[in-house]
Scaffold this motif. Structure first.
Motif, PDB file in Angstrom:
ATOM      1  N   TYR A 121      12.044  -3.367 -52.205  1.00  0.00           N
ATOM      2  CA  TYR A 121      10.627  -3.573 -52.500  1.00  0.00           C
ATOM      3  C   TYR A 121       9.953  -4.124 -51.250  1.00  0.00           C
ATOM      4  CZ  TYR A 121      11.470  -8.622 -52.747  1.00  0.00           C
ATOM      5  OH  TYR A 121      11.797  -9.915 -52.445  1.00  0.00           O
ATOM      6  N   GLN A 122       8.655  -3.893 -51.180  1.00  0.00           N
ATOM      7  CA  GLN A 122       7.898  -4.385 -50.029  1.00  0.00           C
ATOM      8  C   GLN A 122       7.200  -5.684 -50.389  1.00  0.00           C
ATOM      9  OE1 GLN A 122       4.991  -1.655 -48.383  1.00  0.00           O
ATOM     10  NE2 GLN A 122       5.295  -2.486 -46.323  1.00  0.00           N
ATOM     11  N   ALA A 123       7.577  -6.734 -49.711  1.00  0.00           N
ATOM     12  CA  ALA A 123       6.961  -8.035 -49.959  1.00  0.00           C
ATOM     13  C   ALA A 123       5.526  -8.042 -49.446  1.00  0.00           C
ATOM     14  CB  ALA A 123       7.779  -9.128 -49.286  1.00  0.00           C
ATOM     15  N   MET A 124       4.742  -8.987 -49.958  1.00  0.00           N
ATOM     16  CA  MET A 124       3.359  -9.141 -49.519  1.00  0.00           C
ATOM     17  C   MET A 124       3.208 -10.466 -48.777  1.00  0.00           C
ATOM     18  SD  MET A 124       2.109  -6.324 -50.642  1.00  0.00           S
ATOM     19  CE  MET A 124       0.331  -6.530 -50.467  1.00  0.00           C
ATOM     20  N   SER A 125       2.316 -10.468 -47.818  1.00  0.00           N
ATOM     21  CA  SER A 125       2.098 -11.678 -47.024  1.00  0.00           C
ATOM     22  C   SER A 125       0.602 -11.957 -46.886  1.00  0.00           C
ATOM     23  CB  SER A 125       2.702 -11.519 -45.625  1.00  0.00           C
ATOM     24  OG  SER A 125       4.070 -11.233 -45.690  1.00  0.00           O
ATOM     25  N   VAL A 127      -2.322 -12.877 -44.514  1.00  0.00           N
ATOM     26  CA  VAL A 127      -2.686 -12.830 -43.107  1.00  0.00           C
ATOM     27  C   VAL A 127      -4.202 -12.934 -43.005  1.00  0.00           C
ATOM     28  CG1 VAL A 127      -2.670 -11.485 -40.977  1.00  0.00           C
ATOM     29  CG2 VAL A 127      -0.686 -11.414 -42.516  1.00  0.00           C
ATOM     30  N   ASP A 128      -4.657 -13.987 -42.371  1.00  0.00           N
ATOM     31  CA  ASP A 128      -6.095 -14.210 -42.210  1.00  0.00           C
ATOM     32  C   ASP A 128      -6.824 -14.172 -43.542  1.00  0.00           C
ATOM     33  OD1 ASP A 128      -5.806 -14.392 -39.435  1.00  0.00           O
ATOM     34  OD2 ASP A 128      -6.044 -12.216 -39.172  1.00  0.00           O
ATOM     35  N   GLY A 129      -6.201 -14.788 -44.547  1.00  0.00           N
ATOM     36  CA  GLY A 129      -6.831 -14.883 -45.853  1.00  0.00           C
ATOM     37  C   GLY A 129      -6.760 -13.619 -46.686  1.00  0.00           C
ATOM     38  N   LYS A 130      -5.984 -12.647 -46.222  1.00  0.00           N
ATOM     39  CA  LYS A 130      -5.861 -11.390 -46.958  1.00  0.00           C
ATOM     40  C   LYS A 130      -4.392 -11.102 -47.291  1.00  0.00           C
ATOM     41  CE  LYS A 130      -9.899  -9.227 -44.767  1.00  0.00           C
ATOM     42  NZ  LYS A 130     -10.370  -8.055 -43.970  1.00  0.00           N
ATOM     43  N   MET A 131      -4.179 -10.440 -48.421  1.00  0.00           N
ATOM     44  CA  MET A 131      -2.850 -10.028 -48.815  1.00  0.00           C
ATOM     45  C   MET A 131      -2.548  -8.684 -48.167  1.00  0.00           C
ATOM     46  SD  MET A 131      -0.273 -11.053 -50.764  1.00  0.00           S
ATOM     47  CE  MET A 131      -0.849 -11.994 -52.179  1.00  0.00           C
ATOM     48  N   VAL A 132      -1.510  -8.639 -47.345  1.00  0.00           N
ATOM     49  CA  VAL A 132      -1.154  -7.401 -46.635  1.00  0.00           C
ATOM     50  C   VAL A 132       0.330  -7.114 -46.855  1.00  0.00           C
ATOM     51  CG1 VAL A 132      -2.926  -7.716 -44.879  1.00  0.00           C
ATOM     52  CG2 VAL A 132      -0.636  -8.656 -44.508  1.00  0.00           C
ATOM     53  N   PRO A 133       0.712  -5.826 -46.750  1.00  0.00           N
ATOM     54  CA  PRO A 133       2.131  -5.481 -46.912  1.00  0.00           C
ATOM     55  C   PRO A 133       2.995  -6.173 -45.871  1.00  0.00           C
ATOM     56  CG  PRO A 133       0.749  -3.520 -47.043  1.00  0.00           C
ATOM     57  CD  PRO A 133      -0.129  -4.631 -46.564  1.00  0.00           C
ATOM     58  N   GLY A 134       4.132  -6.693 -46.314  1.00  0.00           N
ATOM     59  CA  GLY A 134       5.044  -7.379 -45.414  1.00  0.00           C
ATOM     60  C   GLY A 134       6.325  -6.592 -45.211  1.00  0.00           C
ATOM     61  N   ASN A 135       7.425  -7.301 -45.043  1.00  0.00           N
ATOM     62  CA  ASN A 135       8.712  -6.661 -44.784  1.00  0.00           C
ATOM     63  C   ASN A 135       9.333  -6.119 -46.077  1.00  0.00           C
ATOM     64  OD1 ASN A 135       8.590  -7.351 -42.039  1.00  0.00           O
ATOM     65  ND2 ASN A 135       9.500  -9.366 -42.445  1.00  0.00           N
ATOM     66  N   TRP A 136      10.186  -5.129 -45.887  1.00  0.00           N
ATOM     67  CA  TRP A 136      10.951  -4.598 -47.015  1.00  0.00           C
ATOM     68  C   TRP A 136      12.139  -5.511 -47.284  1.00  0.00           C
ATOM     69  CZ3 TRP A 136       9.581  -0.731 -50.223  1.00  0.00           C
ATOM     70  CH2 TRP A 136       8.544   0.104 -49.814  1.00  0.00           C
ATOM     71  N   LYS A 137      12.393  -5.757 -48.570  1.00  0.00           N
ATOM     72  CA  LYS A 137      13.494  -6.629 -48.974  1.00  0.00           C
ATOM     73  C   LYS A 137      14.309  -5.950 -50.080  1.00  0.00           C
ATOM     74  CE  LYS A 137      11.090 -10.925 -47.799  1.00  0.00           C
ATOM     75  NZ  LYS A 137      10.684 -12.278 -48.273  1.00  0.00           N
ATOM     76  N   SER A 138      15.504  -6.454 -50.280  1.00  0.00           N
ATOM     77  CA  SER A 138      16.402  -5.895 -51.288  1.00  0.00           C
ATOM     78  C   SER A 138      16.458  -6.785 -52.523  1.00  0.00           C
ATOM     79  CB  SER A 138      17.808  -5.736 -50.711  1.00  0.00           C
ATOM     80  OG  SER A 138      18.728  -5.388 -51.730  1.00  0.00           O
ATOM     81  N   ASN A 139      16.425  -6.136 -53.702  1.00  0.00           N
ATOM     82  CA  ASN A 139      16.659  -6.848 -54.962  1.00  0.00           C
ATOM     83  C   ASN A 139      18.148  -6.917 -55.291  1.00  0.00           C
ATOM     84  OD1 ASN A 139      13.721  -5.355 -55.954  1.00  0.00           O
ATOM     85  ND2 ASN A 139      13.980  -7.551 -56.193  1.00  0.00           N
ATOM     86  N   GLY A 140      18.969  -6.276 -54.442  1.00  0.00           N
ATOM     87  CA  GLY A 140      20.403  -6.251 -54.695  1.00  0.00           C
ATOM     88  C   GLY A 140      20.856  -4.928 -55.296  1.00  0.00           C
ATOM     89  N   PHE A 141      22.120  -4.876 -55.613  1.00  0.00           N
ATOM     90  CA  PHE A 141      22.789  -3.685 -56.117  1.00  0.00           C
ATOM     91  C   PHE A 141      22.323  -3.390 -57.543  1.00  0.00           C
ATOM     92  CE2 PHE A 141      26.963  -1.981 -57.888  1.00  0.00           C
ATOM     93  CZ  PHE A 141      26.789  -0.704 -57.378  1.00  0.00           C
ATOM     94  N   ARG A 142      21.765  -2.199 -57.753  1.00  0.00           N
ATOM     95  CA  ARG A 142      21.223  -1.847 -59.069  1.00  0.00           C
ATOM     96  C   ARG A 142      21.821  -0.560 -59.652  1.00  0.00           C
ATOM     97  NH1 ARG A 142      20.093  -6.319 -58.773  1.00  0.00           N
ATOM     98  NH2 ARG A 142      18.075  -7.382 -59.030  1.00  0.00           N
ATOM     99  N   HIS A 143      22.331   0.334 -58.803  1.00  0.00           N
ATOM    100  CA  HIS A 143      22.850   1.625 -59.282  1.00  0.00           C
ATOM    101  C   HIS A 143      24.270   1.859 -58.804  1.00  0.00           C
ATOM    102  CE1 HIS A 143      19.907   4.401 -61.295  1.00  0.00           C
ATOM    103  NE2 HIS A 143      19.179   3.307 -61.115  1.00  0.00           N
TER     104      HIS A 143
END
Length: 208
Positions: A121-125, A127-143
Motif C-alpha cells: 500500500y502507498q502511505a500518505m504524508s 507536506v506543506d500542510g497537504k496530504m501527498v502520496p508517500g512511500n510504498w509499504k508492505s502489509n505482510g504476507f497475504r497470499h
C-alpha cells in the motif's frame, strides 16, 4: 467429483464447506481437463505453449483455485481469489509497484506481489500542510505462493503449498462461487470486465 457448488453460495468465508471440499475433492479440475496428483503431490496443469500464448492460466486443484502466470520469463503460482473480499485477483492487471511485480485486484485495487504474496500500500504524508502520496509499504504476507515448474515434456506442473499455519488467502481459496469468476472469465480485458463487479454487486470505480 466435479468442482461445482450451488450458485446461491456466497463469497462469505465458510469454514465447514471449505473443510468438506479439502477432504472430498480427490479429482483435480485443471485448465486442460481432469488430472490426478502424483504421489509427490505434483499436478499436471496444461501445456506450456498455452501459458506462453495467454500469459496466465487458472486451475482448480483439490478444490483450491490458483493462477499460474508467466512474467518476464519467470513462472509463479498464486491463490486466484483475493483474500480481502473474494475478488478475482487472478484476472488482475500486472503492475510494477516500487520495483515489485504485483497483481492488481479488479475489485478494490489491492496490490499483491505475484512472487512473494505480500500486499503493498502507498502511505500518505503531510507536506506543506497537504496530504501527498508517500512511500510504498508492505502489509505482510497475504497470499499463498505455490510451487510451479515447466518440465521437459512441455507441460506445466503445480504443487500446492503446505506450509503450516493460516494465511489470509486461505479463507477464500476453496470458495466455488468466487473461484468460478476466475475460471469462467478469459484472461483478457473483456474477461476482467465481466468479473469486475464488487462484492456489493456494483462495478468498482477505479481511481486513476
Amino acid at each position: 467429483m466435479p468442482c461445482v457448488f450451488s450458485q446461491r453460495s456466497s463469497c462469505k468465508t465458510a469454514g465447514m464447506r471449505n473443510q468438506f471440499l479439502r477432504v472430498m475433492m480427490n479429482v483435480m479440475n485443471t485448465a486442460d481437463g481432469q488430472s490426478e496428483a502424483s504421489a509427490d503431490g505434483w499436478v499436471q496443469i496444461g501445456a506450456a505453449t498455452s501459458l506462453a500464448a495467454r500469459g496466465r492460466m487458472h486451475s482448480c486443484i483439490q478444490g483450491r483455485y490458483v493462477s499460474i502466470l508467466s512474467i518476464k520469463g519467470h513462472l509463479t503460482c498464486i491463490d486466484s481469489i483475493c483474500f480481502h473480499a473474494g475478488g478475482p485477483l487472478g484476472l488482475g492487471d500486472i503492475e510494477e509497484v516500487d520495483g515489485k511485480t504485483c497483481l492488481n485486484c479488479p475489485w478494490h485495487n489491492y496490490k499483491i506481489d505475484a512472487f512473494s504474496g505480500e500486499k503493498y500500500y502507498q502511505a500518505m504524508s503531510w507536506v506543506d500542510g497537504k496530504m501527498v502520496p508517500g512511500n510504498w509499504k508492505s502489509n505482510g504476507f497475504r497470499h499463498r505462493i505455490h510451487q510451479v515448474e515447466e518440465r521437459s515434456d512441455g507441460m506445466i506442473y503445480v504443487k500446492l503449498d503446505s506450509t503450516p499455519g493460516d494465511v489470509p488467502s486461505d479463507s477464500y481459496a476453496y470458495d466455488v462461487t468466487c473461484g468460478q469468476r476466475v475460471l469462467g472469465s478469459p484472461s483478457t480485458a473483456a474477461g476482467q470486465a465481466a468479473a469486475a463487479a464488487g462484492a456489493d454487486g456494483k462495478r468498482n470505480i477505479r481511481l486513476l
